[in-house]
Each structure stands twice: as structure tokens, then as C-alpha cells.
Design a protein around this motif. Structure first.
Motif, mmCIF file in Angstrom:
data_model
loop_
_atom_site.group_PDB
_atom_site.id
_atom_site.type_symbol
_atom_site.label_atom_id
_atom_site.label_comp_id
_atom_site.label_asym_id
_atom_site.label_seq_id
_atom_site.Cartn_x
_atom_site.Cartn_y
_atom_site.Cartn_z
ATOM 1 N N GLU A 168 11.958 -5.002 0.848
ATOM 2 C CA GLU A 168 10.406 -5.850 0.785
ATOM 3 C C GLU A 168 10.819 -6.774 1.433
ATOM 4 N N ALA A 169 11.400 -7.174 1.988
ATOM 5 C CA ALA A 169 12.219 -8.938 2.605
ATOM 6 C C ALA A 169 12.530 -8.198 3.690
ATOM 7 N N LEU A 170 12.649 -6.575 4.177
ATOM 8 C CA LEU A 170 12.638 -6.794 5.275
ATOM 9 C C LEU A 170 11.727 -6.026 6.314
ATOM 10 N N ALA A 171 10.827 -5.063 5.219
ATOM 11 C CA ALA A 171 10.140 -4.566 5.720
ATOM 12 C C ALA A 171 8.730 -5.747 6.330
ATOM 13 N N ARG A 172 9.062 -6.319 5.289
ATOM 14 C CA ARG A 172 8.243 -7.562 6.037
ATOM 15 C C ARG A 172 8.302 -8.206 7.084
ATOM 16 N N GLN A 173 9.398 -8.296 7.620
ATOM 17 C CA GLN A 173 9.799 -8.970 8.624
ATOM 18 C C GLN A 173 9.962 -7.664 10.076
ATOM 19 N N GLY A 174 9.215 -6.565 10.007
ATOM 20 C CA GLY A 174 8.880 -5.236 9.984
ATOM 21 C C GLY A 174 9.852 -4.745 10.799
ATOM 22 N N TYR A 175 10.815 -4.658 10.482
ATOM 23 C CA TYR A 175 13.245 -3.952 10.484
ATOM 24 C C TYR A 175 12.913 -2.428 10.568
ATOM 25 N N PHE A 176 12.067 -1.985 9.659
ATOM 26 C CA PHE A 176 11.738 0.213 9.617
ATOM 27 C C PHE A 176 10.913 0.411 10.506
ATOM 28 N N ALA A 177 11.336 1.183 10.719
ATOM 29 C CA ALA A 177 10.140 2.637 11.542
ATOM 30 C C ALA A 177 9.409 3.146 10.875
ATOM 31 N N ALA A 178 10.320 3.198 10.099
ATOM 32 C CA ALA A 178 9.342 4.278 8.646
ATOM 33 C C ALA A 178 9.936 3.870 7.250
ATOM 34 N N VAL A 179 9.457 4.304 6.351
ATOM 35 C CA VAL A 179 10.158 4.216 5.245
ATOM 36 C C VAL A 179 9.903 4.981 3.836
ATOM 37 N N MET A 180 10.984 5.811 4.005
ATOM 38 C CA MET A 180 10.811 6.916 2.039
ATOM 39 C C MET A 180 11.145 6.058 0.633
ATOM 40 N N ASP A 181 9.897 5.528 0.607
ATOM 41 C CA ASP A 181 10.620 5.088 -1.030
ATOM 42 C C ASP A 181 9.951 5.494 -2.070
ATOM 43 N N ALA B 269 6.510 -9.376 -8.324
ATOM 44 C CA ALA B 269 5.186 -8.640 -8.043
ATOM 45 C C ALA B 269 4.815 -7.697 -7.360
ATOM 46 N N ASP B 270 5.950 -8.279 -5.496
ATOM 47 C CA ASP B 270 5.162 -7.208 -4.652
ATOM 48 C C ASP B 270 5.948 -6.042 -4.246
ATOM 49 N N ARG B 271 5.971 -5.525 -4.983
ATOM 50 C CA ARG B 271 6.527 -4.289 -4.692
ATOM 51 C C ARG B 271 5.756 -3.548 -4.172
ATOM 52 N N LEU B 272 5.929 -2.077 -3.823
ATOM 53 C CA LEU B 272 5.554 -1.391 -2.780
ATOM 54 C C LEU B 272 4.185 -2.277 -2.209
ATOM 55 N N THR B 273 4.757 -3.008 -1.344
ATOM 56 C CA THR B 273 3.343 -3.757 -1.008
ATOM 57 C C THR B 273 4.089 -4.133 1.261
ATOM 58 N N GLY B 274 5.066 -4.706 1.285
ATOM 59 C CA GLY B 274 5.725 -4.889 1.731
ATOM 60 C C GLY B 274 5.428 -4.057 3.260
ATOM 61 N N ALA B 275 6.099 -2.665 3.585
ATOM 62 C CA ALA B 275 5.683 -1.747 4.222
ATOM 63 C C ALA B 275 3.915 -1.834 5.110
ATOM 64 N N GLY B 276 3.362 -1.649 3.809
ATOM 65 C CA GLY B 276 2.063 -1.869 4.146
ATOM 66 C C GLY B 276 1.346 -3.098 4.642
ATOM 67 N N ALA B 277 1.722 -3.600 4.735
ATOM 68 C CA ALA B 277 1.231 -5.167 5.084
ATOM 69 C C ALA B 277 1.936 -5.102 6.522
#
Length: 411
Positions: A229-242, A261-269
Motif C-alpha cells: 500500500e505504501a508503494l502504491a501511494r508513492q505511485g511506484y506501480f504501473a499496475a497491480v495484481m492484488d 485500515a487503508d488496505r485495498l485503497t492505495g492503488a485506487g487513490a
């Protein structure tokens, strides 16, 4: 290049210990910058960042902290300011790593400072309560390092010097050795749960590499999900397979084995395209030392090892997980697609396995079809999550997004 370590603590009560740590870092060739988070007293000599600057950054003042007559209120002022200044100093290139000394008060503040820094920046906490169960999971940053401040409650001695010197060497060594998070190829972030319960990563990694991606797989047992989630919120991923959602089912069920509490929200944000599946979301985990709560005593049970054990969720509980997944995905800014394998979502739910429950699985499938609404996509797959057909379906969604230009295969 010489690395600079930010040394944080209450210089009114731990002046000698903090200067000892700084001296050890500098003796090994590093540089230090000091931050005082005291309230009542003063350091033996001025620090680089004064307590007044910290309180001001926290939207208050030292006098207001004193006048509150509540040490918890005062320390929260200092924690807010310290975290803000820590992030600012890193963004300005003024520090390469952080070390904080403290008891419960200092540790409380240290956790905020650590969370203010991005993944990959060394974060060391020397604490009288390191690894204690009083520290909630959601307060931990994914790559935090802690060491017990043994014998360090009051004054320097040979015992606490052992802890302090180790921490000084560790944070400087980490700052010197760390490879920065610098992508050479677009990164696919993937979640899984080991490789025996969920096996799709074995089928997906090579095809993803062939498409030009780097693949980072996170073990979704709490800290792994936090890092994801932390890396997703840093915009690190091109896409995720969660594809592993057990941390979410654990959170909903009240288990301590979750990732916040923020699981499954980082990539979407961040608008990062996400392909999602409910892998292992039919289970709730318990720490190995826990007794299984009475509410789960009659459930199918699997002891994975001495650290973790799992009980199966009922059909109604699985419906709740499906609804929560759908709700979190609906709040995202980017494309999302759910893959729902109707033959099973983890190895232990196969026929003959301890979590095999076709009716409960059918309830989750039914709820997923109701809860997932456009623009979030949904595919019901006539396969098990560990089958080749599941991996093929995931690649088909990704390939469509690549063709449409939604996911880039080059930086």
C-alpha cells in the motif's frame, strides 16, 4: 558520499544518550543533524532543530504544550511537528536516515516520524518497548527497524551502550548501503500468501517479465500489505495484481494480523490500474500463541505453523468481505477489474481440504456479482485461483489495458 542521520529525542532527559549515538555515527564517518522534541527542559547545547521549531511545525508552541498540563497532548503536538519536519528535511535532501530514542512517549512520536518518510529511507527506533504488543500494527511503517533500549531508562551504562552503538552502526550502514527505489522497468505489484496456499505468482511472473515488467510480490501477512500500500501511494506501480485479500478479511474480522485500515485503497487513490481477486478472503488468521475465539471454535481450522493459524469464514462473513472489497474499489480513481474464481480461492478450500465449503464459496460469488458495479469490471471464472486459467484471465485483462494504452510497458 557521506551520509547524514537525523537524531531525534528529548534532549532534556536523554541528552547524554543522544549525544553518544551522534558521536558513534560521526566516529564511523557519518554526519548528524539533531532534533529536540523536549517540552519542559533544555539540551546541554543547542540542537540543529529546536523544540520551539518542532512545536511551531505542530501548529502550536512549547508554552501551549506546557499549559495543557497533559503530557499526552504535549507529545502529540511535538509528534505532529517532528513528523512534518522529518518529511521536509528528507525532501530537501538534508538527511539520509533517521534514528529516534525513546520510552513509550518517544516511541509514540518515532512511529509518526517513520511513517512520514517514504519506503527505502532507513528508519531506526531504539525503544524501551520495541516489538511490544502495545504497538498497534497500523502505527508501523513497512520498513521500520527497532531494537530494545536495554538498561536505558536512566543514564548511560555498558548495557544500553550495546544497544545504542548497534543502532548507530545499523542506521549509518543502511544509509550507506541502501539502493534507492529507482525503476528501470515498469513495476507490477502483486500480493500473495506464501506459495503453497496461493500459486498464481509462479504462473504469472515469467509472462509479466516477457512483457517488459518488473514483478514485486508482497507476502500479505500484515507488514507485506503495508509495504504494498505504501508503494502504491508513492505511485511506484504501473499496475497491480492484488490477488490476496486475507489482510482485509482479517481486518474486518478483528484479527491482529492485518495491514491497517487503508488496505485495498492505495492503488485506487493514485489511479493505478488494478486487477483484484479475493484470494484467501475466506479465512481469518490468528497468531500462533492465541487461543481460537469461541465464535470460531466449530469452524474448519488449519494450523500453518507455530506462528499463524487460520479458521474458515461463514458464508455470511464472506458476503461481508465481498461487499467491503466492492466498496473500496468503487472509491478508486483508476480502472479496476475483479476476477472471481468460482471453484475456489485458496489451496485449502479444494475438495478434501480443511476449508472446503462450497455453500460459503457460492455465497461469496453471489455477493460479488451484486456488489461489484460499473465502472469496476467483474469476471466470473470457472476455475480455481491456482489454475492456469486464472493466470490467463489476469493476463488477458492486463493485455487489453496495454493495448488501450492504460498500462505502459516502458517508462
Amino acid at each position: 558520499m557521506t551520509k547524514t542521520i537525523l537524531v531525534i529525542g528529548t534532549y532534556d532527559t536523554k541528552d547524554e544518550e543522544l549525544h553518544y549515538v551522534a558521536d558513534r555515527i560521526e566516529a564511523m564517518g557519518g554526519k548528524t543533524v539533531s532534533m529536540d522534541v523536549s517540552v519542559l527542559g533544555d539540551p546541554s547545547k543547542p540542537t540543529d532543530v529546536s523544540k520551539h521549531q518542532v512545536a511551531q511545525a505542530g501548529g502550536s508552541s512549547i508554552q501551549a504544550a506546557i499549559d495543557s498540563r497533559e503530557e499526552n497532548i504535549a507529545m502529540q503536538i511535538m509528534a505532529q511537528g517532528a513528523a512534518k519536519l522529518t518529511a521536509q528535511m528528507h525532501a530537501e535532501g538534508r538527511m539520509d536516515g533517521m534514528i529516534v530514542l525513546g520510552g513509550t512517549m518517544g516511541t509514540d512520536l518515532a512511529l509518526d516520524c517513520a511513517q512520514a518518510l517514504p519506503m527505502g529511507v532507513p528508519k531506526y527506533v531504539v525503544s524501551t518497548v520495541s516489538f511490544s504488543p502495545i504497538i498497534p500494527t497500523e502505527r508501523l511503517s513497512p520498513d521500520i527497524q527497532m531494537i530494545l533500549w536495554a538498561g536505558g531508562l536512566f543514564g548511560l551504562n555498558s548495557v544500553c551502550k550495546s544497544s545504542l552503538s548497534q543502532a548507530a552502526g545499523a542506521v549509518l550502514g543502511a544509509a550507506m548501503a541502501v539502493e534507492k527505489l529507482e525503476k528501470k522497468r515498469p513495476v507490477i505489484g502483486m500480493t500473495s500468501l506464501g506459495s503453497s496456499c496461493l500459486k498464481y505468482m509462479k504462473l504469472l511472473r515469467d509472462p509479466l517479465l516477457e512483457r517488459g515488467f518488473e514483478v514485486a510480490v508482497f507476502h500479505a501477512t500484515g507488514m507485506g500489505g503495508m509495504a504494498f500500500e505504501a508503494l502504491a501511494r508513492q505511485g511506484y506501480f504501473a499496475a497491480v495484481m492484488d490477488f490476496s485479500q486475507q489482510e482485509l478479511s482479517n481486518l474486518i474480522g478483528g484479527s491482529v494480523v492485518h495491514s491497517g485500515a487503508d488496505r485495498l485503497t492505495g492503488a485506487g487513490a493514485m489511479g493505478i490500474p488494478q486487477i483484484v481477486a479475493p484470494g484467501c478472503a475466506d479465512l481469518i488468521d490468528f497468531a500462533g500463541w492465541q487461543k481460537i475465539p469461541a465464535a470460531y471454535a466449530d469452524r474448519p481450522f488449519h494450523a500453518h505453523n507455530r506462528l499463524i493459524k487460520s479458521a474458515a469464514l461463514s458464508g455470511e462473513e464472506r458476503r461481508g468481505v465481498a461487499r467491503e472489497m466492492a466498496q473500496r474499489l468503487a472509491g478508486g480513481k483508476g480502472p479496476a477489474h475483479v476476477l472471481m474464481p468460482i471453484q475456489g480461492i485458496e489451496e485449502w478450500d479444494k475438495e478434501g481440504g480443511p476449508a472446503h465449503d462450497p455453500e460459503a464459496l457460492a455465497a461469496m460469488v453471489d455477493e460479488m456479482t451484486k456488489a461489484v458495479q460499473a465502472p469496476v469490471g467483474l469476471s466470473l471464472l470457472d476455475c480455481h485461483i491456482n489454475d492456469q486459467a486464472f493466470a490467463d484471465a489476469a493476463l488477458a485483462v492486463l493485455d487489453a489495458w496495454i493495448t488501450e494504452g492504460i498500462v505502459k510497458t516502458t517508462l
